[in-house]
Design a protein around this motif. Structure first.
Motif, short mmCIF file in Angstrom:
data_model
loop_
_atom_site.label_atom_id
_atom_site.label_comp_id
_atom_site.label_asym_id
_atom_site.label_seq_id
_atom_site.Cartn_x
_atom_site.Cartn_y
_atom_site.Cartn_z
N ILE A 723 -8.95 21.42 33.22
CA ILE A 723 -10.26 21.90 33.67
C ILE A 723 -10.66 23.18 32.92
N GLN A 835 -8.62 17.65 44.10
CA GLN A 835 -9.85 18.42 44.19
C GLN A 835 -10.45 18.39 45.59
N LEU A 968 -5.06 26.14 41.74
CA LEU A 968 -5.88 25.41 40.77
C LEU A 968 -6.57 24.20 41.38
N SER A 969 -6.66 24.18 42.71
CA SER A 969 -7.28 23.03 43.38
C SER A 969 -8.58 23.38 44.09
N CYS A 974 -11.42 27.62 41.18
CA CYS A 974 -11.54 26.94 39.89
C CYS A 974 -12.81 27.34 39.16
#
Length: 1012
Positions: A723, A835, A968-969, A974
């Motif tokens: 990402i 996510q 990081l989710s 993010c």
């Protein structure tokens, strides 16, 4: 059993919507109904109900009914005829074997239908049962029972009484409600029964009335000893069933908690049922605030006569999924429970947010189950559930159902070398459709007993006109031949050992003959030609178990209604032809889409397209997490839209992905027709790793500027960094742990890992300055790489650390196999909802759901079985490999042994440290990643302080993540990281002005630590 409802045309589909917690209640769109509501209702009618799809279709010719007679029949009669036939086939019973037998038919009905002189039998509710008895030529009682909403469960109670008496040997029990007239809605709405908000909320404080639905269900009942003797496939056992009446209450439609409780407690007492063995209640649960409360109060009163245990028994209601199907609701509730037994899962009850203020669940044995959960076993006893059905006229019915646990002694039926598989239908189209359905079933159930399958089709199906019969040796061979037949049976592809016919006596003046022995080919030829085969004679005394197999595919003959005009029928026929032509054209294009998807996948797997099985799971075929992202990029190029990674996990085969894309991207078929496959494959972001350094992975396509290098975290992979790589203008490399994508041993110790990774980096960028980064352990490795590079005279410009810990206070965590298993399985599950952190708790496995007293092997199997119910994307074999790799990587890095040394030129490095301000390592996820006694002491540690000491140019940015594991989710975190690294790794680079502005924005969004 057989059933139809909103969203489901068979028990398999019915279970899917139960398991997924799907709301199938839909809007009323028929304009004539809307106009009628507007003209006749006193108050606005809620414009939603559970509509059965294609309810106007009926295979009248199959049942020998003329079109005019079929048009005069009520819809419940039509669907009951078809569902009864399918229920008998599901039971492995050829309907003709019941002719002249003492078989009873017991159907629940609440009436309905327009009466007309010419169609009295077509709309008379008594005909619901008698028409079934007539068609099957049965000699037992045929009763239609109306006790309002409890009708079908009452029919089951009556059927059980007849079976116990010995007056009948088999019972067909069912119920049907199909709405075809808007007047019923007007009456219910004027009476204040329907939910004004058009939502069904059982047990919820916002419950305000019911939503109705179409539905039909049929079950076949036999005495248990008879069913075991006949080797019948058994769905479950009725342990107890009974009924009573309210008598006088505060009003004719007011329920009686005392009558309900008396019925339940007497059943438990008389049948010696331990209520602590009842783990689930399928309640009547119509979502009326008072009715739900009375029902739960009655259950509480009856249970508490036998136990003081609290909150152990789940409760739910199917009505939130499909609406209240009145006469069919009881039997559909039973079918829901039986399917739960089969899958060993308790499905969620929908639309429950806050408890009904009149229900005190805290002081009852019950809780509303809102998630799909494993149905635990009852020690050595079978799983047990209860079903309640209540009629507004005061008739209460309660049933206790048990899971059927077959005897441990398996059938000793001899296994022949080859098997005859007969199929027949009344039309060639139905025959082909059934072949396709059976082939798919076999592909999905690869462990089927082929001998039992053959026996079921031989003795448990009718001999109809159009016949095909195969001689096969394996399931795989059978599936391939069935698929050929389903495609139309092209002559140039005709398989060996196949016979077909139309069931006619071939040029003979004498009656049909019966054959009991002979070569298989001879028997097959006779059967295809119309002769009878005494299949039972081919088997010894120990016959195979009959199986639940797919049932007959009835022809869909279009609208059959009382108002149908011949001219309209002709128009519909023409429209159908046009639709068929369009479908054929679409099918051709869909084949092109399938081939394109296969080519994309084959490129990622580095294998020929011919080896791709459209039905197999991507990850079973060997797709890696990096390959998954490559596929997503190709699909985004094809669709022109962003596609979430969860889509590939949820639709994890070419066949399922194609169906999803076709439904949700309507122009995908046309796009695929003109797509450049080579260009799509080149749109992948991850390059193939080099042979010398397979750990070095290019995560984007950009070729300008100096590379960026980010190192793996504690688990070894770099897929989460993609990402950030997407927004980077420069080449962005991820460096995975050695042994992560190969069978090589891991590198032990952070210094040794750093030395190897420097070699990999310098194969791409021989000299500095370097830009390095990493999440968690990755930031620590970046520091050690910097130290070693400076010792060699090289320079590092920047280090990015994402919540990197300080190793000085880390204890040596003693690894537990069970703990490693829990982490690995939940990490695999987490990828499917990466996510969507809100879904973590409902997807991951909580340690309290596990029995830690099991051996390591049994504990892992328990974990895997549970994970499969939560969408585990990998096979067991792949999970074993994944667990081995993660254990290898986590053991190898030995972070607790690492001791930081000062940098030779610390002032030359800019370090950006992204800190999780709440300081939680696992937070609420702790019970999903550690067992009791294996806790990590990393919470609320000031990890950044030592980095601040060692790196003079050190800048902190606070992020507000729930915990370290989801750094990081979570979308907010993010998005902030993306904004930052887009600038840091741009051609212009970071400026003091941008950093100050960015820091201010993050303070406004995420806040700062109060003590900083």
């Amino acid at each position: 059993m057989a059933c139809r409802s909103a969203g489901a045309s068979n028990p398999g589909e019915f279970w899917q919507l139960m398991q997924q917690g799907k709301d199938c209640i839909d809007s009323i769109r028929e304009q004539s109904w809307l106009d009628f509501f507007a003209a006749h209702s006193q108050t606005p009618v809620p414009l939603r109900y559970g509509q059965m799809q294609r309810k106007e279709h009926f295979d009248a010719a199959f049942f020998g009914i003329a079109q005019d007679d079929a048009a005069a029949m009520d819809f419940p009669q039509r669907v009951l005829l078809e569902e009864t036939y399918k229920a008998l086939e599901d039971a492995g019973i050829a309907p003709s074997s019941l002719q002249k037998q003492p078989v009873g038919v017991f159907i629940g009905s609440v009436g309905g239908g327009e009466q007309a002189a010419h169609s009295l039998l077509g709309t008379d509710t008594g005909a619901l049962s008698s028409h079934i008895a007539y068609f099957l030529d049965l000699k037992g009682p045929a009763l239609t029972i109306n006790t309002a909403c409890s009708s079908s469960l009452m029919a089951m109670d009556v059927a059980c009484q007849y079976l116990r008496s010995g007056k009948i040997d088999l019972a067909i029990v069912g119920g049907a409600t199909v709405y075809t007239d808007p007047r019923a809605f007007i009456m219910m709405n004027n009476a204040g029964i329907l939910s004004p908000t058009a939502a069904c909320r059982p047990f919820d404080n916002n419950a305000d009335g019911m939503i109705v639905g179409d539905g039909t269900g049929v079950v076949i009942l036999k005495r248990l000893d008879d069913a075991k003797r006949d080797q019948d496939p058994i769905h479950g056992v009725i342990a107890a069933i009974g009924s009573n009446q309210n008598g006088q209450t505060a009003g004719r439609t007011v329920p009686s908690y005392l009558s309900q409780s008396q019925l339940q407690s007497s059943l438990y007492r008389d049948n010696r049922i331990n209520v602590e063995d009842i783990q689930y209640i399928e309640a009547h649960g119509t979502a009326t605030k008072l009715g739900d409360a009375i029902e739960v109060d009655a259950l509480k009163h009856s249970f508490q006569q036998f136990t003081d245990k609290k909150h152990y028994c789940a409760i739910g209601s199917v009505k939130a999924n499909i609406g209240h199907t009145t006469a069919a609701s009881g039997v559909l509730s039973v079918i829901k429970v039986l399917l739960g037994f089969r899958h060993r899962l308790i499905p969620p009850s929908l639309n429950f947010e806050r408890c009904n203020e009149y229900i005190d669940f805290e002081n009852t044995p019950f809780y509303v189950n809102t998630t799909l959960q494993e149905w635990p076993g009852n020690a050595v006893k079978p799983r047990m559930a209860a079903v309640t059905s209540l009629g507004h006229g005061g008739t209460n019915v309660h049933a206790v159902l048990e899971e059927y646990l077959p005897d441990s002694v398996l059938s000793q039926a001899a296994q022949p070398e080859a098997f005859l598989i007969p199929l027949s239908a009344k039309t060639p189209e139905s025959l082909a459709a059934y072949a396709t359905r059976l082939a798919l079933f076999i592909r999905q159930n690869a462990t089927l007993d082929l001998n039992a399958l053959a026996y079921t089709l031989q003795v448990g199906r009718e001999r109809l006109q159009y016949r095909s019969i195969f001689q096969v040796k394996t399931l795989k061979e059978l599936a391939a031949k069935l698929e050929w037949l389903g495609r139309g049976g092209a002559r140039d592809e005709r398989p060996e050992n196949y016979w077909q016919g139309e069931g006619k006596v071939r040029n003979r003046a004498y009656p049909e003959q019966s054959f009991e022995s002979g070569p298989l080919a001879t028997l097959a030829e006779h059967w295809a030609g119309g002769d009878n085969i005494n299949w039972q004679a081919l088997y010894s005394e120990d016959k195979p178990q009959r199986l639940h197999l797919p049932t007959y595919v009835f022809a869909k003959t279009g609208n059959i209604g009382c108002s149908e005009k011949k001219q309209e029928a002709a128009k519909e026929e023409e429209a159908a032809k046009e639709e068929k032509a369009a479908k054929e054209e679409k099918a051709s294009k869909e084949q092109q889409l399938e081939l394109l998807l296969k080519k994309i996948l084959a490129h990622q797997l580095d294998c020929p397209v011919q080896q791709i099985d459209s039905r197999r799971n991507f990850f079973e075929l060997g797709l890696t997490s990096l390959g998954l992202v490559n596929m997503l990029k190709s699909l985004e190029q094809l669709t022109g839209k962003k596609i979430a990674s969860s889509i590939v996990f949820e639709y994890s085969s070419i066949e399922r992905l194609e169906a999803y894309l076709t439904k949700n991207h309507t122009d995908i078929v046309d796009r695929a027709e003109f797509a450049d496959c080579t260009a799509l494959i080149k749109s992948s972001v991850f390059s193939q790793p080099s042979a010398r350094f397979p750990e070095l992975i290019l995560l984007n396509e950009n070729g300008r500027g100096q590379p960026v290098f980010w190192f793996h975290g504690g688990l070894g992979g770099v897929q989460p960094y993609h990402i950030l790589a997407e927004v980077c203008e420069r080449p962005f490399y991820g460096i995975q742990a050695k042994g992560w994508i190969s069978k090589q041993p891991g590198i032990h110790g952070v210094p040794a890992m750093a030395a190897y990774y420097i070699q990999a980096m310098q194969s791409v960028q021989p000299a500095g300055p370097y830009d390095l980064g990493g999440y968690s352990l990755g930031g620590l490795i970046a520091y050690e790489v910097t130290r070693q590079l400076q010792e060699r005279g090289e320079s590092v410009a920047t280090i990015a650390m994402l919540d990197t810990f300080d190793t000085t206070g880390i204890k040596d965590v003693k690894h537990s196999a069970k703990n490693d298993f829990l982490q690995a399985v939940n990490i695999a599950l987490q990828t499917t909802v990466m996510q969507n952190p809100e879904a973590f708790s409902s997807t991951l496995i909580h340690r309290d759901q596990l029995d830690v007293s099991l051996s390591d092997e049994a504990f892992l199997q328990q974990l895997l079985d549970l994970a499969k119910t939560r969408g585990l994307p990998y096979s067991e074999e792949q999970m074993y490999e994944l667990i081995h790799k993660q254990s290898k990587v986590q053991t190898a890095h030995e972070a607790h042994r690492y001791r930081m040394l000062p940098l030779a030129a610390a002032e030359s490095v800019d370090c950006y440290y992204f800190r999780n301000k709440n300081g939680l390592y696992m937070g609420e996820l702790e019970p999903y990643f550690t067992l009791v006694g294996y806790e990590y002491d990393l919470d609320k540690k000031k990890h950044w302080q030592i980095w601040q000491e060692y790196l003079p140019h050190f800048s902190i940015v606070d992020m507000d993540a729930s915990n370290h594991l989801v750094f990081l989710s979570e979308p907010d975190v993010c998005n902030s990281l993306i904004d930052f690294f887009r600038v840091l790794y741009s051609e212009a680079g970071m400026t003091p002005e941008f950093f100050r502005s960015f820091q201010q924005r993050t303070i406004e969004k995420h806040g700062v630590l109060s003590n900083e």
